[in-house]
Scaffold this motif. Sequence first.
Motif, mmCIF file in Angstrom:
data_model
loop_
_atom_site.group_PDB
_atom_site.id
_atom_site.type_symbol
_atom_site.label_atom_id
_atom_site.label_comp_id
_atom_site.label_asym_id
_atom_site.label_seq_id
_atom_site.Cartn_x
_atom_site.Cartn_y
_atom_site.Cartn_z
ATOM 1 N N ARG A 45 -7.788 -2.445 -3.976
ATOM 2 C CA ARG A 45 -6.938 -3.566 -3.490
ATOM 3 C C ARG A 45 -7.232 -4.809 -4.049
ATOM 4 N NH1 ARG A 45 -6.998 -1.676 1.627
ATOM 5 N NH2 ARG A 45 -5.055 -0.907 1.311
ATOM 6 N N PRO A 55 -0.669 -5.716 -3.029
ATOM 7 C CA PRO A 55 -0.595 -4.088 -2.989
ATOM 8 C C PRO A 55 -0.237 -3.508 -1.741
ATOM 9 C CG PRO A 55 -2.799 -5.257 -2.506
ATOM 10 C CD PRO A 55 -1.721 -6.329 -2.995
ATOM 11 N N GLN A 57 0.264 -0.084 0.830
ATOM 12 C CA GLN A 57 -0.742 0.972 1.135
ATOM 13 C C GLN A 57 -0.089 2.366 0.210
ATOM 14 O OE1 GLN A 57 -3.354 1.085 2.736
ATOM 15 N NE2 GLN A 57 -3.699 3.252 2.236
ATOM 16 N N ILE A 60 -1.335 1.715 -3.477
ATOM 17 C CA ILE A 60 -2.550 1.908 -3.759
ATOM 18 C C ILE A 60 -3.008 3.615 -3.564
ATOM 19 C CG2 ILE A 60 -5.036 1.838 -2.481
ATOM 20 C CD1 ILE A 60 -4.046 -0.895 -1.402
#
Length: 73
Positions: A45, A55, A57, A60
């Motif tokens: 992140r 970013p 989730q 990521i």
Amino acid sequence: MELWLAIVLIVVALLAGVALGFFIARKYMMTYLKKNPPINEQMLRMMMMQMGMKPSQKKINQMMSAMNKQQGK
């Protein structure tokens, strides 16, 4: 009589070298991983934010799964 003694000493020295090498390599890897931990979600992140990306989730999770797949190969 001396030949078997030489063979035993060679085998013992070889086994001691293998054991010593294993423990030295293990100690080296432990200190290396302590100084350079593997990448986790928080580091990922931060890297994305430094590159100017926001970013999510989902993104990521995609990158982490891709990295885990790559390491598994």
